[in-house]
Design an enzyme around this catalytic site. Structure first.
Site, PDB file in Angstrom:
ATOM      1  N   SER A 151       0.800  -1.218   0.000  1.00 30.80           N
ATOM      2  CA  SER A 151       0.000   0.000   0.000  1.00 30.80           C
ATOM      3  C   SER A 151       0.836   1.274   0.000  1.00 30.80           C
ATOM      4  O   SER A 151       0.328   2.325  -0.353  1.00 30.80           O
ATOM      5  CB  SER A 151      -0.968  -0.002   1.186  1.00 30.80           C
ATOM      6  OG  SER A 151      -0.302  -0.332   2.381  1.00 30.80           O
ATOM      7  N   HIS A 183      -5.908  -3.133  -2.012  1.00 27.91           N
ATOM      8  CA  HIS A 183      -5.656  -2.185  -3.110  1.00 27.91           C
ATOM      9  C   HIS A 183      -5.704  -2.867  -4.481  1.00 27.91           C
ATOM     10  O   HIS A 183      -5.422  -2.238  -5.491  1.00 27.91           O
ATOM     11  CB  HIS A 183      -4.294  -1.503  -2.931  1.00 27.91           C
ATOM     12  CG  HIS A 183      -4.218  -0.653  -1.708  1.00 27.91           C
ATOM     13  ND1 HIS A 183      -4.658   0.649  -1.673  1.00 27.91           N
ATOM     14  CD2 HIS A 183      -3.784  -0.933  -0.453  1.00 27.91           C
ATOM     15  CE1 HIS A 183      -4.485   1.146  -0.452  1.00 27.91           C
ATOM     16  NE2 HIS A 183      -3.950   0.199   0.304  1.00 27.91           N
ATOM     17  N   LYS A 193     -12.258   0.807  -0.334  1.00 30.74           N
ATOM     18  CA  LYS A 193     -11.360   1.485  -1.282  1.00 30.74           C
ATOM     19  C   LYS A 193     -12.048   1.573  -2.654  1.00 30.74           C
ATOM     20  O   LYS A 193     -12.906   2.414  -2.827  1.00 30.74           O
ATOM     21  CB  LYS A 193     -10.018   0.777  -1.285  1.00 30.74           C
ATOM     22  CG  LYS A 193      -9.324   1.106   0.056  1.00 30.74           C
ATOM     23  CD  LYS A 193      -8.044   0.439   0.346  1.00 30.74           C
ATOM     24  CE  LYS A 193      -7.521   1.003   1.663  1.00 30.74           C
ATOM     25  NZ  LYS A 193      -6.809   0.029   2.483  1.00 30.74           N
TER      26      LYS A 193
HETATM   27  C1  LIG Z   1      -6.746  -0.145   3.939  1.00 34.03           C
HETATM   28  C2  LIG Z   1      -6.174  -1.465   4.154  1.00 34.03           C
HETATM   29  C3  LIG Z   1      -6.743  -2.368   5.061  1.00 34.03           C
HETATM   30  C4  LIG Z   1      -7.860  -1.968   5.979  1.00 34.03           C
HETATM   31  O1  LIG Z   1      -9.073  -1.875   5.323  1.00 34.03           O
HETATM   32  P1  LIG Z   1     -10.240  -1.031   6.015  1.00 34.03           P
HETATM   33  O2  LIG Z   1     -11.468  -1.542   5.368  1.00 34.03           O
HETATM   34  O3  LIG Z   1      -9.962   0.399   5.722  1.00 34.03           O
HETATM   35  O4  LIG Z   1     -10.188  -1.327   7.480  1.00 34.03           O
HETATM   36  C5  LIG Z   1      -6.234  -3.633   5.137  1.00 34.03           C
HETATM   37  N1  LIG Z   1      -5.173  -4.013   4.373  1.00 34.03           N
HETATM   38  C6  LIG Z   1      -4.586  -3.167   3.517  1.00 34.03           C
HETATM   39  C7  LIG Z   1      -3.440  -3.641   2.693  1.00 34.03           C
HETATM   40  C8  LIG Z   1      -5.059  -1.867   3.380  1.00 34.03           C
HETATM   41  O5  LIG Z   1      -4.456  -1.022   2.555  1.00 34.03           O
END
Ligand SMILES: *Cc1c(COP(=O)(O)O)cnc(C)c1O
Length: 391
Positions: free
Chosen positions: A181, A209, A240
């Site tokens: 990320s 992502h 996301k």
């Molecule tokens: C954003 C993210 C999460 C967490 O997801 P949320 O739904 O925002 O809690 C988990 N793993 C990765 C790699 C992320 O980028």
């Protein structure tokens, strides 16, 4: 009475001195990649709304409809009485979307990771965990109490050596982000799948992502690299590309049945609001019917990277897709660059430790379908301006 928390002041002053204190600001999010802060309108290059769906009228409509019918809060955990038709429909759609037997919703992606891993391994087992994995995977590994072996995906032979020595453990689990990320590069899932098979390890990937962005159907990096059938546990987020809120796991029916019975962050937390589920369902339809969103996003990302390289602003070698980091090393440099960009009308994240390793502070530019070619031209010019000034 002595103040038992007096040490916090010193710690906070220390953060200030190191330029590591984090500001809390109020953002007004608007449609199509706009936002405003304190009345200043900015093009948003800091959000994870890759497909520009968080403010899509169709998702808003679906969420409003569900909220009117079912109320705002879910009232209890899914197990007790929080699971509605919207939850059940979305779980079925997520399983179908990823070509898996079943799916289970969690309150967030973070909760999906911390809840799932401890149900699969314990003290008798070993986890192989990428050193750049997301915090929620790291915490999930810690909660499991399994032995943790850290590897780097740019030295996959290191992983193999560690796996060779793991024969005495009961179970082996490889845990990795599919898209890292903060660096925007992809996990070498083909090699990982091969090692998993060779050394008898289950594979868990976090497609937070990847979903909606990579793969012909937008199913993520596993689809993109053609290894879907070799992944045992797929974790994703609705927050996301899908523009909503919540986490999910997909996999075999027995895996999902087990998680439903054992995953603590799912059992002991209130179910998602029906509105969040309804919006995510609508987003899945759009991902299927509008493939041009992800196609354009990836084309734009490639072009933007090339243009950055042409003006001498290199992104990490293997980074691909909409996460475009510019490594500046020093946290104060990253913060100053972000402030300069903001004064020119662009919101870009300055990422500092502990989110990234010490010495790798960076600007993290996140592209989205909301951006136009003109936006990218203007951002590039602003970056050149900011970095010229810095020399
Ligand atoms: C954003 C993210 C999460 C967490 O997801 P949320 O739904 O925002 O809690 C988990 N793993 C990765 C790699 C992320 O980028």
């Amino acid at each position: 009475m002595p103040d038992q928390l007096h040490w916090l002041l010193e710690e906070l002053l220390h953060l200030d001195a190191e330029q590591l204190n984090r500001r809390r600001r109020c953002i007004r999010a608007e449609q199509d990649g706009w936002c405003s802060i304190d009345g200043q309108r900015l093009r948003n290059f800091a959000s994870n709304d890759y497909l520009n769906l968080a403010h899509d009228d169709r998702l808003i409509e679906a969420a409003c409809q569900a909220a009117k019918e079912s109320g705002v809060g879910a009232r209890a955990s899914a197990l007790v009485c929080g699971r509605t038709n919207w939850h059940s429909k979305l779980e079925k759609e997520l399983a179908d979307f990823e070509g898996q037997e079943a799916a289970l919703l969690f309150p967030s992606g973070f909760a999906a990771n911390t809840g799932t891993i401890p149900t699969l391994v314990n003290e008798q087992d070993v986890i192989f965990s990428d050193r750049l994995n997301h915090a929620s995977l790291i915490d999930g590994c810690r909660l499991s109490k399994a032995q943790i072996r850290i590897y780097r995906h740019d030295r996959i032979d290191e992983l193999e050596r560690q796996m060779q020595d793991s024969g005495s453990f009961r179970r082996r689990l490889i845990v990795t982000d599919s898209v890292f990320s903060m660096d925007g590069d992809l996990a070498p899932l083909e090699e990982i799948a091969w090692l998993g098979k060779k050394y008898d390890a289950a594979i868990l990937i976090d497609e937070a992502h990847g979903t909606g962005v990579f793969g012909r159907k937008g199913r993520g990096v596993a689809e993109h690299l053609g290894v879907e059938s070799e992944i045992d546990i797929r974790i994703g987020t609705l927050s996301k590309s899908l523009g909503s809120l919540g986490g999910f796991v997909t996999g075999s029916r027995k895996l999902i049945e087990w998680l439903w019975n054992r995953a603590r962050s799912q059992i002991f937390s209130t179910a998602l609001p029906a509105a969040a589920c309804a919006a995510a369902s609508r987003a899945l339809e759009i991902i299927a019917s509008e493939p041009d969103r992800r196609k354009r996003l990836l084309e734009m990302s490639d072009r933007f990277r090339r243009e950055l390289a042409e003006v001498g602003l290199a992104t990490p070698e293997k980074s691909v897709g909409p996460i475009v980091p510019l490594i500046l090393h020093d946290p104060s440099k990253a913060v100053r660059a972000a402030e300069e960009l903001e004064s020119r009308g662009f919101l870009v994240g300055a990422i500092r430790p502990p989110t990234v390793p010490v010495g790798t502070s960076r600007l993290r530019i996140a592209l989205s379908c909301a951006h136009t070619d003109e936006d990218l031209r203007r951002l590039l010019a602003a970056l050149v301006d900011v970095f010229d000034q810095d020399k």
